[in-house]
Scaffold this motif. Structure first.
Motif, short mmCIF file in Angstrom:
data_model
loop_
_atom_site.label_atom_id
_atom_site.label_comp_id
_atom_site.label_asym_id
_atom_site.label_seq_id
_atom_site.Cartn_x
_atom_site.Cartn_y
_atom_site.Cartn_z
N PHE A 117 0.85 -1.19 0.00
CA PHE A 117 0.00 0.00 0.00
C PHE A 117 0.88 1.24 0.00
O PHE A 117 1.79 1.36 0.83
CB PHE A 117 -0.91 0.02 1.23
CG PHE A 117 -2.05 -0.95 1.16
CD1 PHE A 117 -3.24 -0.59 0.53
CD2 PHE A 117 -1.93 -2.21 1.70
CE1 PHE A 117 -4.30 -1.50 0.45
CE2 PHE A 117 -2.97 -3.12 1.63
CZ PHE A 117 -4.16 -2.76 1.00
N PRO A 118 0.63 2.18 -0.91
CA PRO A 118 1.43 3.40 -0.92
C PRO A 118 1.05 4.29 0.26
O PRO A 118 0.19 3.95 1.08
CB PRO A 118 1.06 4.06 -2.25
CG PRO A 118 -0.29 3.55 -2.57
CD PRO A 118 -0.39 2.18 -1.96
N MET A 119 1.72 5.44 0.32
CA MET A 119 1.33 6.44 1.30
C MET A 119 0.11 7.19 0.76
O MET A 119 -0.22 7.12 -0.43
CB MET A 119 2.48 7.42 1.54
CG MET A 119 3.78 6.77 1.96
SD MET A 119 3.66 5.84 3.50
CE MET A 119 3.48 7.18 4.67
N TYR A 139 3.12 7.93 -2.88
CA TYR A 139 4.46 7.35 -3.03
C TYR A 139 4.54 6.01 -2.32
O TYR A 139 3.95 5.85 -1.24
CB TYR A 139 5.52 8.31 -2.45
CG TYR A 139 5.78 9.51 -3.34
CD1 TYR A 139 6.68 9.40 -4.42
CD2 TYR A 139 5.14 10.71 -3.12
CE1 TYR A 139 6.91 10.49 -5.23
CE2 TYR A 139 5.36 11.81 -3.94
CZ TYR A 139 6.25 11.69 -5.00
OH TYR A 139 6.48 12.76 -5.82
N PRO A 140 5.31 5.05 -2.88
CA PRO A 140 5.58 3.82 -2.14
C PRO A 140 6.24 4.17 -0.81
O PRO A 140 6.96 5.17 -0.73
CB PRO A 140 6.55 3.05 -3.04
CG PRO A 140 6.35 3.63 -4.41
CD PRO A 140 5.96 5.06 -4.20
N TYR A 141 6.01 3.36 0.22
CA TYR A 141 6.45 3.78 1.56
C TYR A 141 7.95 3.95 1.66
O TYR A 141 8.46 4.66 2.50
CB TYR A 141 5.90 2.82 2.62
CG TYR A 141 6.73 1.59 2.85
CD1 TYR A 141 7.45 1.44 4.04
CD2 TYR A 141 6.81 0.58 1.90
CE1 TYR A 141 8.21 0.30 4.26
CE2 TYR A 141 7.56 -0.56 2.12
CZ TYR A 141 8.27 -0.70 3.30
OH TYR A 141 9.02 -1.80 3.52
N ARG A 142 8.69 3.25 0.76
CA ARG A 142 10.15 3.34 0.83
C ARG A 142 10.70 4.53 0.06
O ARG A 142 11.88 4.83 0.13
CB ARG A 142 10.77 2.07 0.23
CG ARG A 142 10.77 0.90 1.18
CD ARG A 142 11.96 0.00 0.87
NE ARG A 142 11.97 -1.14 1.77
CZ ARG A 142 11.40 -2.32 1.47
NH1 ARG A 142 10.83 -2.49 0.30
NH2 ARG A 142 11.42 -3.29 2.35
N HIS A 143 9.83 5.15 -0.73
CA HIS A 143 10.28 6.25 -1.61
C HIS A 143 10.79 7.42 -0.76
O HIS A 143 10.27 7.68 0.33
CB HIS A 143 9.11 6.68 -2.49
CG HIS A 143 9.52 7.50 -3.67
ND1 HIS A 143 9.78 8.84 -3.59
CD2 HIS A 143 9.69 7.17 -4.98
CE1 HIS A 143 10.10 9.31 -4.79
NE2 HIS A 143 10.06 8.30 -5.65
#
Lengths: 605, 914
Positions: free
Chosen positions: A372-374, A378-382
């Motif tokens: 799940f993105p933020m 954005y992907p959480y690691r971005h």
């Protein structure tokens, strides 16, 4: 002579001899010695009774798998099951074989196909409504269309589960059985090639579409609304020369909804085309196959005006307020084909956390949480994500909280604790506790009460096909065929448009900066696949999607351990996935391959 | 001429041989008629319960038969072929409801030749039981009674909470998870005695008595004078319950009433009327709403789950739930429980209500015998009409109760709050459940003929019409057995016997054209001892060799209408229009096969029997081959899986049984000392000759293997640090301590394809021995039985500790790195372990045993003739039943898991005859 006569008389004078003779008579007297008529449904009865004959079609309908709440995700990186004897668990942890195949639909689907074929054989001569010839003909048309459509659905299911590279290195499909088989038939039927199998489905679809030209089953009251091929000459007319709408409405009216109509067939066609274009089966990456898939989906979406036809509640259609509101006259726009509404609490009994009297079966993984993105897209690691490892569930895509119960979720008026101190609900505390730290929220109706004192049974329905799947199929195919931003067929939407609409609907902040940043086909592919994973989670898609994409099947399922304060989150491995490389394609049943030498097993099994 | 013509049509029911059974029986009652065993060609054996009861206090037909009958294994299996048909007074009936004291004779018909008249359902052998009837001779009154105790032979031993926790921690660590129980918690449970740390042993003397008692008293009267004779008996059987808690009414009472009157209507007509009533009522606690029982619950509920009850005294009186509670246990305890366990057997026993399981059996028969000597000499007609009603049900008034989970004070052992689950409710409504009923009508008519011509030609025969109809609430179809039988026997000077019998069997399960079948059989015997050349051998009383061959047709294992095609409806209909419209799915059941026919039992017997030294040594030996052919099955291997439900029923399967049996009985007297010893042994094996099946590997075929083969993997110890070596198991990831299996087909994968035959479930060798010693009124009797060659697979939850199940002491010696070389159990796992817990040689145990089933010491009190009480006989006895068992697997064989334990019993009693 005289002596004989006297002798007979003496015998009959003796009542006891008479009694004995009576018994001998009873011997041949069948009334006393007949089985009780059990009123069996014999073959003769089936072929002479319209309701029984239609029952053959109904039996085949029942074999079509729905995309209902499915444990199948527990055999992927999306979830694990806390049921220690779960077939999914056994399959995913190394026990999948041609002899033990929990996802086999071989016997079920072929039984359905035989049933359809038998129906097609006896259908033309059946007295459906011969007293009204127009009606009888209309029945024949609908049944012809439905039967071919049902067969297409069943062939698709078979193809998905059994097609693959066989032991000879050929891309093989399924045996094509288009006729009823009698007991003396040659059952040693080889598999058709994958392409022939796909074509055979298209053939059934084309035939069905000849008859089922209407998008949906709706009552019609004016001539302009009559679908192609159903003019006055076909449905009949009254003395004033007006079409007999009542004839049409009996066969194709609103009351027939939830049987297969034209739109459903076209949706299936999009699904078939996507499978055929997918990397596992489209080995040379023939772009024409992607194009075909995009077109079948695109044409269908055009009929609801593309992106503007996307149901705003299409990602949470299962919530009580939506389910309660629908009826056959007032459908949820998201749904293309569904089963009838029904009150039960099975999903809840299976999946509610233990303190709510559930068995907590399907446990979403940390892997899925991370997909799940933020909220900002954005992907959480971005680097731009703004993710706080101490508050991992904050500012996330709202779908996370919609679909998943996590530590701190507000559920039925209380805060759920799955970390230390969560008692029965805490990870690994009792048999019904989660193994990952997460419980399932999607497709369960929160308002249900499972308390033995006052259990409630709320409405649910199973879905066969819904629009979001078609939108995602289009996005996936169009991106492959034309890239993220091209619309060569002038549908008025591109792959990116679709993804934007879906993410916007989910509640991702607009403008969607992350989406806008993606320009290449490959990056877009990754994003589309991720959106598909999220939107269609727990509906049985992921297991087959991973395979047709040839993605990694062995992502270890992970969970999360949370301290009592709810401040430390420690991802842990929960369950290894043990799939071999050949398991991109499912097995044919071992027994069948043993019995029939023409049936070549998929490679590796 | 005409007379002879009729005579040929009649015949005699086969004469049945006296057999080695330790009995001096002469006349054998077949249920239909009574015949002389001297000259018979078939294999049969007979016992007289009254003779046995004189020195062994048997209680049932099973007790009487087990170990005593050559050819029987256990109480109801003949030659390993299958369960025998019990025929009581000519009609198939359940022998469980007949008191042994009411039985006059039990006869086992071993070959098809003898059983053929019973048609269809007698294909696996027939046991005939004749009940007592009055004789016109002398008045007899018997009164007897006994009292005894029954002790469990073994009780399951489960781990205490602390031990469970310790081992569960190991299991979790093995699975790569954290140990859930801290050392402190475990110590608390080990030493903490309060209700706060429950460790419930459902088999302890807190809940169970050491023994239960039983008693049996009865009286029977028989006699007659002139034209009338009568028999009447009343028997009361009682036993109580092993449960220590709850109502003292938990017991079982059974009453048996039996009576008959025979009248001589004229000198050619006799008639008799029999009436039987059996009532039994078992009172027991209502456990889990009747869905379970104490023993099932006890085997599943872990000791740590909850305290079964919480003393009210330790609960803070201010707790609102305590004040509001309605139901408690004797005012002292509240029932305990948790969210997921809202009933428990202990609370059920006290609070849920009592349940009565009731059995009623009534039967009535009318018999008329006509002497048709007027028509032709030696001719008689017998008729018998009987009517039985059998019903069972249970009755209870169920109460619901709430259970409480205590919230403990942090320091003291005080409950400061309660959590309540469920609710208290007394329904007050009597429920009647599990009702089932049967009624049976049986009719037979028989013409019977015996005559001797010229003193040397013995001709006999009979013609029998026979039908029984069993109506049962379980089935719409009445179970019907209809048979027309003919027997013809010719005996030349008691030396050469030719015996032909045949039955025209009828079945309503088959298509109209195939409903009858002719089943013939022929038996020959040569009584060598009656030959002139043996006349000098006076030490030979009887020496007979015999042979028989027959074929019986049977429909017993078939269903109805299998010859017609059948379509069935889907479990749920197909719905549309929001479930307002629906259509039932029509699915194939099976295709038609109008050729479907009876199954066949072909049977060949040869035997020798004899008596030597004035009945000092009796012997019998038989060899048999029995083939079941045309067994009805669906040849599924011939069709694809998706076509299986179209496959028709066919006469396809073939199974063979063969073996031999030997019986010996030796008796010797020395003055006051009288000794007798005897034994019998049966060797029986079987083979699947034809079956529809398909496997990848030849060793997996059932064809060619015994019918009772056990299939499984061959275990090869446990993995240590060598997991990477050898074939990969397909039942989930393995780790050290998991069972390793042999890869039979060398495909580098261990899966179901590597299963082979690893044993037999039925013992090929079984035997019985008996010993009787008498001296001056004292008689000591012992009976032993044994088996050899069978195996079993341990598979109950007691042996397979996995997941969150209850742990027994059986798993204590489990695999760890330290016990690698001595472990007898694989490593523990808190998950479902499909690798370890499956059929394999690891769990195979030898089912060999020798058991001393019965020992009894009897004293016949000397009676003065003509005493005031007219007492003719008085004996007292003590006996012990099921006391000693010798077996390598004794612990396993004696232990019942999830059911009531096996008992050893001791009793004392007395018998009188007036």
């Amino acid at each position: 002579m005289k002596t004989i006569k006297n002798y007979q008389v003496s015998i009959f004078k003796s009542p006891f001899i008479a009694l004995l003779l009576l018994l001998m008579l009873c011997w041949s007297c069948n009334n006393l010695f007949e089985p009780v008529d059990e009123n069996h449904r014999t073959y003769e009865r089936v072929i002479h009774t319209p309701t029984d004959a239609e029952g053959l079609l109904a039996a085949a309908y029942l074999r079509i798998p729905a995309c209902a709440l499915s444990e199948l995700d527990a055999a992927t990186d999306n979830a694990v099951s806390n049921n220690k004897n779960s077939d999914m668990l056994r399959m995913a942890t190394g026990q999948w074989s041609a002899a033990y195949n929990p996802v086999s639909n071989w016997n079920s689907c072929f039984s359905g196909i035989l049933s359809v074929n038998q129906f097609l054989e006896i259908m033309p001569d059946m007295n459906w409504k011969k007293s009204v010839p127009y009606l009888n003909e209309l029945y024949l048309k609908r049944f012809n269309g439905e039967a071919h459509a049902v067969r297409a659905f069943l062939k698709f299911s078979l193809l998905q589960a059994a097609a693959g590279i066989d032991a000879n290195g050929e891309l093989a499909g399924i045996p094509l059985v288009n006729e009823y088989l009698t007991a003396d038939a040659d059952f040693n039927i080889p598999r058709a090639s994958f392409a022939e199998s796909v074509q055979s489905i298209y053939d059934d679809i084309d035939t069905a579409l000849v008859y089922l030209t209407m998008d949906d089953y709706k009552d019609v009251n004016n001539e302009a609304d009559l679908p192609a091929g159903y003019g006055k000459d076909v449905i009949g007319s009254d003395e004033q020369g007006r079409p007999l709408f009542s004839n049409y409405n009996v066969i194709f009216g609103t009351e027939m909804s939830q049987r297969i109509s034209g739109r459903i067939i076209k949706a299936l066609r999009a699904r078939v085309a996507l499978l055929a274009a997918s990397p596992a089966f489209n080995i040379k990456n023939d772009l024409a196959l992607w194009e075909k898939a995009a077109e079948y989906a695109g044409e269908l979406m055009k009929s609801i005006n593309g992106v503007s036809g996307l149901d705003p509640a299409g990602h949470r259609w299962y919530l009580k307020m939506y389910v309660d509101a629908i009826s056959i006259d007032n459908e949820q726009p998201e749904i293309i084909w569904r089963r009838g509404k029904q009150q039960h609490s099975e999903n809840e009994a299976e999946n509610f956390p233990p303190t709510f009297y559930g068995r907590g079966r399907i446990n979403p993984t940390q892997n899925l949480i991370e997909a799940f993105p933020m909220q900002n897209g954005y992907p959480y690691r971005h680097a731009s994500a703004g993710y706080d490892p101490r508050k991992p569930y904050d500012k996330r895509d709202p779908r996370l909280d919609l679909y998943i119960l996590r530590n701190g979720s507000r559920f039925k008026g209380t805060d759920l604790i799955t970390g230390v101190g969560g008692k029965e609900n805490a990870k690994d505390s009792v048999a019904n506790s989660t193994r990952t730290g997460y419980y399932l929220r999607k497709l369960v109706v929160e308002e249900t009460s499972l308390d033995p004192i006052g259990t409630t049974y709320l409405f649910h329905y199973d879905v066969f096909i819904r629009w979001t799947e078609i939108f995602l199929a289009y996005a996936e195919a169009a991106n492959e065929a034309w890239g993220p931003a091209l619309d060569p067929k002038a549908y008025g939407f591109t792959a990116r448009d679709i993804i934007r609409a879906i993410r916007k609907r989910a509640g991702i902040d607009q403008p969607d900066a992350y989406l806008n940043s993606i320009t290449g086909k490959a990056d877009m592919r990754t994003l589309i696949r991720n959106e598909r994973r999220l939107e269609l989670c727990f509906e049985g898609f992921r297991f087959w999607d991973l395979r047709r994409w040839k993605e990694n099947l062995n992502e270890t399922a992970r969970g999360v351990e949370i301290n009592a304060a709810g401040t430390a989150f420690n991802a842990v491995n929960v369950e290894q996935r043990r799939y071999e490389d050949y398991m991109y394609f499912g097995p044919l049943p071992q027994q069948e391959v043993l019995k029939y030498n023409a049936l070549i097993q998929n490679n590796g099994w | 001429m005409k007379r002879i013509y009729i005579i040929v049509f009649l015949g005699v029911i086969t004469n049945l041989s006296s057999v080695v059974s330790g009995q001096d029986s002469l006349k054998i009652k077949t249920g239909f008629t009574e015949i002389n065993p001297e000259a018979s060609a078939t294999a049969a054996g007979s016992i007289i319960p009254d003779d046995i009861l004189a020195y062994d206090n048997i209680r049932s037909v099973a007790d009487a038969v087990t170990g005593r009958m050559t050819g029987m294994t256990g109480s109801d299996n003949l030659r390993g072929i299958g369960t025998v048909l019990f025929v009581v007074d000519g009609v198939p009936r359940d022998p469980a409801f007949i008191n042994i004291n009411d039985i006059e004779q039990i006869t086992v018909l071993k070959d098809v030749h003898a059983a053929i008249l019973y048609g269809n359902s007698g294909a696996s052998g027939v046991v005939l039981i004749t009940t007592k009837h009055g004789s016109g001779k002398n008045k007899e009154i018997r009164v007897w009674g006994d009292y005894g105790i029954a002790q469990p032979r073994a009780l399951p031993q489960y781990l205490s909470t602390a031990d469970y926790m310790e081992n569960y921690n190991i299991a979790r660590i093995n699975d790569g998870m954290e140990a859930p129980y801290s050392d402190e918690t475990i110590e608390n449970f080990r030493y903490g005695k309060s209700y706060r740390y429950p460790s419930i042993d459902y088999y302890s003397d807190e809940f169970l008595k050491k023994q239960k008692t039983f008693s049996n008293v009865g009286i029977n009267l028989s006699g007659g004078s002139g034209i009338a004779s009568y028999y009447s008996s009343i028997i009361w059987d009682r036993q109580d319950n092993l449960l220590k808690i709850g109502s003292t009414n938990f017991q079982t009472n059974a009453f048996n009433f039996r009576g008959n009157v025979a009248l001589e209507v004229s000198n050619r007509i006799k008639t008799s009327i029999d009436a039987v009533a059996y009532f039994s009522e078992e009172s027991k606690p209502l456990i889990n709403g009747g869905a379970s029982d104490y023993w099932t619950e006890a085997a599943n509920l872990r000791p740590d789950r909850f305290a079964s009850f919480i003393p009210i005294g330790i609960i803070d009186p201010e707790v609102a739930l305590l004040q509001a509670h309605k139901l408690d246990i004797q005012g002292k305890y509240l029932p305990g429980g948790t969210l997921d366990v809202m009933t428990n057997p202990i609370a059920d026993i006290w609070l849920a209500g009592q349940r009565q399981d009731v059995i009623r059996d009534l039967s009535f028969a009318n018999k008329i015998d006509f002497d048709l000597g007027g028509l032709t000499e030696g001719l008689a007609l017998h008729t018998n009409i009987s009517f039985d009603i059998f019903s069972t049900c249970n009755q209870y008034v169920q109460n619901r109760y709430s259970v409480y989970e205590p919230v403990w004070d942090a320091g003291q052992d005080k409950v400061i709050d309660l959590k309540k689950f469920g609710e208290d409710a007394r329904s007050g409504i009597q429920q009647i459940g599990a009702t089932s009923g049967q009624r049976r009508i049986g009719i037979y008519l028989m013409l019977d003929y015996h005559r001797t011509f010229g003193g040397i030609h013995h001709l006999s025969g009979n013609l029998l019409g026979y039908t029984t109809h069993l109506y049962s609430t379980a089935s719409i179809q009445r179970d019907q057995n209809t048979n027309l039988g003919l027997c013809l026997a010719y005996d030349y000077g008691h030396r050469y016997i030719v015996d032909f019998s045949a039955a025209e069997v009828r079945s309503i399960k088959l298509h109209k054209g195939n409903r009858t079948a002719f089943s013939p059989s022929l038996a020959l015997a040569w009584v060598m001892s009656n030959e002139n050349f043996m006349a000098d051998a006076t030490w030979i009383d009887l020496l007979k060799v015999r042979a028989s061959a027959g074929m019986m047709h049977t429909d017993a294992s078939m269903g109805y209408f299998l010859y017609e095609s059948a379509y069935v409806t889907s479990p749920v209909p197909f719905y549309w229009s929001d479930r307002s419209r629906s259509r039932e799915g029509i699915m194939p059941g099976f295709n038609a096969n109008e050729q479907l026919y009876f199954e066949k039992r072909k049977d060949v017997n040869i035997g020798v029997e004899g008596s030597l030294f004035k009945r000092t040594l009796l012997f019998e030996a038989n060899g048999f081959i029995n083939r079941g052919a045309d067994l009805v099955t669906r040849a599924l291997a011939l069709y694809p899986g998706y076509y299986e439900s179209y496959a028709s029923y066919e006469n396809y399967g073939i199974e063979d049984h063969r073996g031999f049996e030997v019986g010996l009985q030796y008796r010797q007297k020395w003055g006051d000392f009288d000794a007798s010893i005897g034994g019998n042994i049966l060797y029986a094996t079987s083979k699947v000759v034809q079956r529809s099946e398909i496997y990848a590997d030849s060793y997996r075929y059932r064809t060619g293997k015994p019918v009772d083969a056990i299939w499984g993997l061959v275990a090869d110890g446990c993995y240590a640090d060598d997991i990477a070596e050898g074939a990969i198991p397909a039942f989930g990831a393995v780790q050290p301590g998991d069972i390793r299996y042999i890869d039979q087909n060398y495909d580098d994968v261990v899966n179901d394809d590597d299963e082979k035959m690893i044993g037999r479930s039925q013992a090929p060798r079984s035997f019985g021995v008996n010993l009787k010693l008498s001296f001056k009124g004292f008689t000591l009797f012992a009976l032993g039985t044994g088996r050899n060659g069978a195996s079993g697979i341990l598979s109950s939850s007691y042996y397979w500790a996995q997941g969150d199940s209850k742990y027994s002491t059986y798993m204590l010696n489990h695999w760890t790195e330290d016990t690698e070389y001595s472990a007898t159990y694989p490593r523990l796992s808190s998950q479902a372990n499909n690798n370890n817990f499956r059929s394999s040689t690891f769990w195979l145990y030898k089912n060999d045993y020798f058991s001393i089933d019965r020992i009894q010491l009897t004293y016949d009190v000397p009676i003065k003739a003509g005493n005031k009480l007219s007492l003719r006989n008085l004996s007292v006895f003590v006996n012990a039943v099921h006391v000693f068992t010798f077996s390598p697997s004794k612990d396993i064989l004696l232990l019942n898991i999830g059911t009531e334990p096996q008992y050893r019993t001791f009793s004392v009693g007395l018998k009188t005859l007036f």
